[in-house]
Design a protein around this motif. Sequence first.
Motif, mmCIF file in Angstrom:
data_model
loop_
_atom_site.group_PDB
_atom_site.id
_atom_site.type_symbol
_atom_site.label_atom_id
_atom_site.label_comp_id
_atom_site.label_asym_id
_atom_site.label_seq_id
_atom_site.Cartn_x
_atom_site.Cartn_y
_atom_site.Cartn_z
ATOM 1 N N ASN A 241 0.859 -1.184 0.000
ATOM 2 C CA ASN A 241 0.000 0.000 0.000
ATOM 3 C C ASN A 241 0.896 1.234 0.000
ATOM 4 O OD1 ASN A 241 -2.271 1.697 0.147
ATOM 5 N ND2 ASN A 241 -3.329 0.267 1.509
ATOM 6 N N TYR A 242 0.255 2.410 -0.022
ATOM 7 C CA TYR A 242 0.998 3.661 -0.079
ATOM 8 C C TYR A 242 0.898 4.419 1.236
ATOM 9 C CZ TYR A 242 1.250 2.943 -5.125
ATOM 10 O OH TYR A 242 1.504 2.425 -6.362
ATOM 11 N N TYR A 245 -2.295 6.121 3.396
ATOM 12 C CA TYR A 245 -3.528 5.361 3.251
ATOM 13 C C TYR A 245 -3.725 4.446 4.457
ATOM 14 C CZ TYR A 245 -4.218 6.938 -1.547
ATOM 15 O OH TYR A 245 -4.465 7.698 -2.654
ATOM 16 N N TRP A 338 4.298 7.528 -1.352
ATOM 17 C CA TRP A 338 3.219 8.079 -2.157
ATOM 18 C C TRP A 338 3.835 8.791 -3.344
ATOM 19 C CZ3 TRP A 338 1.819 12.676 -4.205
ATOM 20 C CH2 TRP A 338 0.489 12.805 -4.652
ATOM 21 N N CYS A 340 3.364 9.703 -7.871
ATOM 22 C CA CYS A 340 2.694 10.583 -8.780
ATOM 23 C C CYS A 340 2.766 10.065 -10.212
ATOM 24 C CB CYS A 340 3.338 11.957 -8.675
ATOM 25 S SG CYS A 340 5.098 11.836 -8.274
ATOM 26 N N ASP A 421 -6.282 16.873 -8.314
ATOM 27 C CA ASP A 421 -7.145 15.997 -7.535
ATOM 28 C C ASP A 421 -7.071 16.392 -6.060
ATOM 29 O OD1 ASP A 421 -8.595 14.011 -6.349
ATOM 30 O OD2 ASP A 421 -7.367 12.356 -7.075
ATOM 31 N N GLN A 423 -8.381 15.055 -3.628
ATOM 32 C CA GLN A 423 -8.336 13.886 -2.742
ATOM 33 C C GLN A 423 -6.939 13.266 -2.668
ATOM 34 O OE1 GLN A 423 -11.036 13.036 -0.917
ATOM 35 N NE2 GLN A 423 -11.974 14.855 -1.868
ATOM 36 N N TRP A 424 -6.018 13.806 -3.426
ATOM 37 C CA TRP A 424 -4.631 13.331 -3.429
ATOM 38 C C TRP A 424 -4.532 11.824 -3.700
ATOM 39 C CZ3 TRP A 424 -0.543 16.524 -3.532
ATOM 40 C CH2 TRP A 424 -0.712 17.831 -3.075
ATOM 41 N N ARG A 425 -5.311 11.360 -4.679
ATOM 42 C CA ARG A 425 -5.220 9.948 -5.029
ATOM 43 C C ARG A 425 -3.905 9.681 -5.754
ATOM 44 N NH1 ARG A 425 -11.009 10.357 -5.029
ATOM 45 N NH2 ARG A 425 -10.901 11.774 -6.805
ATOM 46 N N VAL A 426 -3.381 8.485 -5.492
ATOM 47 C CA VAL A 426 -2.063 8.129 -6.037
ATOM 48 C C VAL A 426 -2.092 8.158 -7.563
ATOM 49 C CG1 VAL A 426 -0.335 6.301 -6.192
ATOM 50 C CG2 VAL A 426 -1.531 6.708 -4.048
ATOM 51 N N ASN A 428 -2.091 10.906 -9.577
ATOM 52 C CA ASN A 428 -2.691 12.083 -10.205
ATOM 53 C C ASN A 428 -1.811 13.325 -10.058
ATOM 54 O OD1 ASN A 428 -4.954 10.686 -11.036
ATOM 55 N ND2 ASN A 428 -6.127 11.158 -9.186
#
Length: 634
Positions: A241-242, A245, A338, A340, A421, A423-426, A428
């Motif tokens: 996982n990152y 999270y 995390w 990008c 984004d 939501q800072w999703r991985v 993006n």
Amino acid sequence: MRRLQNLLFTFCIALRCVTSAVGAIHVTGYVGSAVKVSCSYDQGYESYEKYLCKNDCHSNDDVLITTSNPVKSKYRIHDDKTARIFTTSISDLRSVDAGKYWCGVTIFGIDSYTEVELKLVQDSCCNNVKEVESYAGYSVSFSCLYESRYQNNLKYICRGTQPSMCLQRALITSYNKQNGRFRFDDENMLTQFTTKISSLTQSDSGRYLCGIQRNSDLHLFCAFELKVKDHCCDTVTNIENYEGYSESINCPYENQYQNSLKYICRGNRPSTCLQEAIITSDNRENGRFRLDDVKMSRIFTVTINSLTQSDSGHYLCGVQTNSDHDVFSAVELRVKEWCCVRSTKITGTVGQPLTLQCPYPQQHRDNRKFLCKGDHRNSCRDMVMSQNRFALQDDIYSSSFSVTITKLEEADAGTYWCGSDSQWRVGNYTKIQLSVEFCCVKSTKINGTVGQPLTLQCPYPSQHRDNRKFLCKGDHHNNCTDMLKNQSRFTLQDASSSTFVVTISKLEAADAGTYWCGSDSQWRVGNYTKIQLSVFPQSTLGKKNPALYVIPPVLLLICILVLVYKYRRSRIEEAVLSLSRNASRKKSSKEVIGAAQSEIYKNQAVVTSNDQSTSNVYEEVDVEVHYENLTASE
């Protein structure tokens, strides 16, 4: 006498008339070990000679040992006259030792004999081996079943695979029930005895034998193979996982442990897992960790929130049991940085503009775009909103936006995050590492020679004509040494209204390095020259190459030889061409002369009578005359 007795013995064997106090004795021994054969005799024969013989005792060679000579080779004999039993020991047993033996008592007439049947088996145990596993630091128990008739027999346990040596090497017995880490319990009601080993170490791994003594035959044995592991487990579940999270670790267990204590710890040592547990089913919340036990599905789940890279590592899920050790399952967690869409490094110059490119997913075309600065995305500052030097421009057709910094400053160096984004999703975002360099009017590289003078040119703005000029040395302009103050070999002179020169009278090897020359004490960008000076020894730059003196004469000689060769070749070609023309002319002349002679003179003898010199003149002169005459007559 012995021969006569043997003859009678053979006769009696044939007639089945051997006297014996008891029936045949059956003895079993291990190959490589020793065995004892005990034979009783009747009262009144205490003082008589006893012996052991093999096969049919035909000759003295069949007699292995007698009480008259009690020690012979690998045989020993002892007569217990009180008990009226004599015992023969046979050591170092081999397969050939198996077979029929006779215990004999020498009596006048017919001896008294007892038949003995010796059977040998391999000294190893056992065909069926029970495997037991445990972990270092824990305890383990071996339970050995036996028949009720052996309740009062000696029981014991030893290490190894040799039954013949097990009792002598016993770790613990039913007569001595405690020995260090070993404890013996005989449960007569259950007809089993148990040996428990505490505080296990890896050196405890190996084969163990449970033994029950039997007086008339081999002892009874069962075997265990103990494996002590220092870590858990053979099967490991991998999870990735990152950072930032949450992750849930699922730990299954068997139905019988629904009400048992559950826990999780870091590492792979089961013996200390419960003591070092991060969280248990009795304490279901601990900081970022939460434990949930779903008994219907027989799974308990441990959730870790706000992951960091330091959370990476090995975890053990444990279920407490009533046995010697708990039940475990293993998980390997990897927390990745995390990141990008891409990660890039950019270098800019103080005072100059710079543009940063940031791609984004097509579905984010209408999202707000931003650029923020900070070592971590969770705590970064929006630069477009807070700095008027940062301008953002969106290009929806290329699914990217750019941020232009109009005039870079040294403080702009650092880590930037640009994305679309909230939501800072991985995946993006783009991570940008910006480095900012201080620079100057120009940057140049100069070479010099040790011992020689060197002049450095330094331009400056015309408005600085009256400013103090200087030259300093150092890797960075913020930390450099003024060479004009510290070195007498360095002299400064204004060459014009916008340039000054610094002359180094006699270069030294230590003069190599980075120099900054300028006229602005405030170190404003663009008012300085950066000079990279390299200094070489005289032997490197001043040494002449001998090839420079040798190559030109050699080349000149080669040119001359080529010219001579071409000249001579042209002369030879001209001579050959001339000879070819003469030969052609001579042939033509002969044809004309022949024709003239045939038509005009008709006198062959006159022509052939002339000498050689005359013929030569004739060929060169008269032919033309004849040719002219021939033409005239025509």
